[in-house]
Design a protein around this motif. Sequence first.
Motif, mmCIF file in Angstrom:
data_model
loop_
_atom_site.group_PDB
_atom_site.id
_atom_site.type_symbol
_atom_site.label_atom_id
_atom_site.label_comp_id
_atom_site.label_asym_id
_atom_site.label_seq_id
_atom_site.Cartn_x
_atom_site.Cartn_y
_atom_site.Cartn_z
ATOM 1 N N GLY A 135 0.779 -1.242 0.000
ATOM 2 C CA GLY A 135 0.000 0.000 0.000
ATOM 3 C C GLY A 135 0.800 1.276 0.000
ATOM 4 N N HIS A 136 2.145 1.224 -0.084
ATOM 5 C CA HIS A 136 2.922 2.455 -0.147
ATOM 6 C C HIS A 136 2.765 3.104 -1.520
ATOM 7 C CE1 HIS A 136 5.488 -0.470 -2.112
ATOM 8 N NE2 HIS A 136 6.279 0.494 -2.545
ATOM 9 N N VAL A 137 3.176 4.360 -1.640
ATOM 10 C CA VAL A 137 3.037 5.096 -2.908
ATOM 11 C C VAL A 137 4.414 5.584 -3.355
ATOM 12 C CG1 VAL A 137 2.010 7.082 -4.079
ATOM 13 C CG2 VAL A 137 0.690 5.842 -2.349
ATOM 14 N N VAL A 138 4.763 5.261 -4.591
ATOM 15 C CA VAL A 138 5.998 5.751 -5.208
ATOM 16 C C VAL A 138 5.607 6.710 -6.328
ATOM 17 C CG1 VAL A 138 8.067 5.131 -6.515
ATOM 18 C CG2 VAL A 138 7.259 3.633 -4.675
ATOM 19 N N GLU A 139 6.171 7.915 -6.310
ATOM 20 C CA GLU A 139 5.857 8.919 -7.333
ATOM 21 C C GLU A 139 7.002 9.019 -8.337
ATOM 22 O OE1 GLU A 139 4.394 12.681 -5.952
ATOM 23 O OE2 GLU A 139 3.551 11.808 -4.113
ATOM 24 N N VAL A 140 6.662 9.076 -9.616
ATOM 25 C CA VAL A 140 7.685 9.184 -10.658
ATOM 26 C C VAL A 140 7.202 10.148 -11.738
ATOM 27 C CG1 VAL A 140 6.796 7.209 -11.980
ATOM 28 C CG2 VAL A 140 9.194 7.860 -12.194
ATOM 29 N N THR A 141 8.114 10.952 -12.244
ATOM 30 C CA THR A 141 7.831 11.871 -13.351
ATOM 31 C C THR A 141 8.550 11.381 -14.603
ATOM 32 O OG1 THR A 141 9.759 13.252 -12.867
ATOM 33 C CG2 THR A 141 7.691 13.810 -11.736
ATOM 34 N N ARG A 142 8.267 12.019 -15.718
ATOM 35 C CA ARG A 142 8.972 11.678 -16.967
ATOM 36 C C ARG A 142 10.479 11.809 -16.774
ATOM 37 N NH1 ARG A 142 8.929 12.378 -23.001
ATOM 38 N NH2 ARG A 142 11.013 13.142 -23.483
ATOM 39 N N SER A 147 15.521 9.644 -17.160
ATOM 40 C CA SER A 147 16.830 10.249 -16.899
ATOM 41 C C SER A 147 17.957 9.285 -17.287
ATOM 42 C CB SER A 147 16.952 10.610 -15.414
ATOM 43 O OG SER A 147 18.232 11.123 -15.132
ATOM 44 N N GLY A 148 18.837 9.758 -18.176
ATOM 45 C CA GLY A 148 19.996 8.963 -18.578
ATOM 46 C C GLY A 148 19.683 7.825 -19.520
ATOM 47 N N CYS A 149 18.438 7.731 -20.001
ATOM 48 C CA CYS A 149 18.045 6.607 -20.866
ATOM 49 C C CYS A 149 18.308 6.933 -22.324
ATOM 50 C CB CYS A 149 16.570 6.271 -20.686
ATOM 51 S SG CYS A 149 16.184 5.484 -19.112
ATOM 52 N N SER A 150 18.695 5.919 -23.054
ATOM 53 C CA SER A 150 18.755 5.998 -24.512
ATOM 54 C C SER A 150 17.945 4.828 -25.052
ATOM 55 C CB SER A 150 20.212 5.930 -24.990
ATOM 56 O OG SER A 150 20.820 4.739 -24.515
ATOM 57 N N GLY A 151 17.954 4.623 -26.333
ATOM 58 C CA GLY A 151 17.157 3.548 -26.901
ATOM 59 C C GLY A 151 17.441 2.204 -26.252
ATOM 60 N N GLY A 152 16.414 1.516 -25.807
ATOM 61 C CA GLY A 152 16.564 0.190 -25.212
ATOM 62 C C GLY A 152 16.764 0.186 -23.714
ATOM 63 N N ASP A 153 17.060 1.369 -23.118
ATOM 64 C CA ASP A 153 17.315 1.429 -21.672
ATOM 65 C C ASP A 153 16.043 1.646 -20.860
ATOM 66 O OD1 ASP A 153 19.973 1.192 -22.246
ATOM 67 O OD2 ASP A 153 20.366 3.349 -22.199
ATOM 68 N N VAL A 154 14.981 2.115 -21.507
ATOM 69 C CA VAL A 154 13.778 2.511 -20.769
ATOM 70 C C VAL A 154 13.158 1.328 -20.041
ATOM 71 C CG1 VAL A 154 11.472 3.496 -20.972
ATOM 72 C CG2 VAL A 154 13.336 4.407 -22.356
ATOM 73 N N GLU A 155 13.075 0.192 -20.711
ATOM 74 C CA GLU A 155 12.460 -0.996 -20.107
ATOM 75 C C GLU A 155 13.202 -1.407 -18.843
ATOM 76 O OE1 GLU A 155 9.394 -3.880 -20.567
ATOM 77 O OE2 GLU A 155 10.173 -3.160 -22.469
ATOM 78 N N VAL A 156 14.537 -1.365 -18.900
ATOM 79 C CA VAL A 156 15.352 -1.755 -17.738
ATOM 80 C C VAL A 156 15.097 -0.813 -16.579
ATOM 81 C CG1 VAL A 156 17.705 -2.018 -16.876
ATOM 82 C CG2 VAL A 156 17.129 -2.789 -19.186
ATOM 83 N N ILE A 187 11.903 8.271 -27.438
ATOM 84 C CA ILE A 187 12.136 7.705 -26.110
ATOM 85 C C ILE A 187 10.874 7.786 -25.249
ATOM 86 C CG2 ILE A 187 12.993 9.807 -24.958
ATOM 87 C CD1 ILE A 187 15.156 7.974 -23.710
ATOM 88 N N GLY A 188 10.063 8.861 -25.449
ATOM 89 C CA GLY A 188 8.794 8.953 -24.744
ATOM 90 C C GLY A 188 7.830 7.869 -25.192
ATOM 91 N N GLU A 189 7.803 7.618 -26.498
ATOM 92 C CA GLU A 189 6.959 6.541 -27.035
ATOM 93 C C GLU A 189 7.400 5.191 -26.488
ATOM 94 O OE1 GLU A 189 3.958 4.685 -28.824
ATOM 95 O OE2 GLU A 189 4.222 6.861 -28.806
#
Length: 287
Positions: A135-142, A147-156, A187-189
């Motif tokens: 039941g805890h809440v973690v907040e995340v923004t774009r 941050s620091g992601c390039s193609g293929g890193d987003v999933e990780v 990268i947003g897509e």
Amino acid sequence: KRSSSDCDGKYKNERFFRCMPGYGIYQEKAEVELIPPEMADEDVKSLSVSPAPDAEEFDLDTKLRELIGLKEVKDALRHARNFVEVQRRRMAVVGEGSARALHFSLVHGGSGSGASSVAQIIGGMLLKMGVLSTGHVVEVTRKELLSGCSGGDVEVRLKKILRKAEGGVLLVVDADALKEADKSDRIGEEACMAIARQLEGMRGDIEWPQRLCFAFAGRRGDMKRFMSEQPAIQAAVFAQLELSDLSSADIGKLLRKLVEDNKFQLSKDLTDERLEALVRRRLARAG
């Protein structure tokens, strides 16, 4: 064992480090305490986390009474509670343990709308009813997600964040900004597609407690566009919560509550009516 030569950093044919002779030490995994990946990643470690409430003491009706304004939100959360209770009874009768995953969208008019507070109530409610395990809440923004992601890193990176939110609510703040609307945003897509894949894995019949609950928060018009462009995310949302703008009277009540919570006291001459009129004049001046 202690290394005896340069670059002697292999263990079971996999290189773990390079070092000077006499400095590297091998230890079996059973002999050490491994740091969870989400704790080792400084960016994920720094995400805003609201602790879970006590499941025994949490009472939804009390929390909703304390929430100023937001009638539509209160009605929607009561509906969600009723849905879970009905599903629990159905499962008890038919002897079946399957249910649907619950995810939410929080639509508001701008910052300061109370999305974080509502997400915490969702976390407490779902914890109390056994839909979530922590039941805890973690907040995340774009910015924090990409941050620091390039193609293929987003999933990780998303998987690291999901591990931190596991058992609770992942509040995606300004979800409508995950993918920029006016230009190509590969990268947003990719981030939207990664989230959609996670939601797809939780579709259909699942067992409660579910892995986690997604809550997507954003501005009204922009969220409508975002959801229309991301049908997989829209299809996974159980309920849209409308965080309507507070009235002058509601803002007055909120100000009074903040003053009292901080152990101060307003003048006795400042009645609710006068405070409301003061707020109304201030809002008119602000345009």
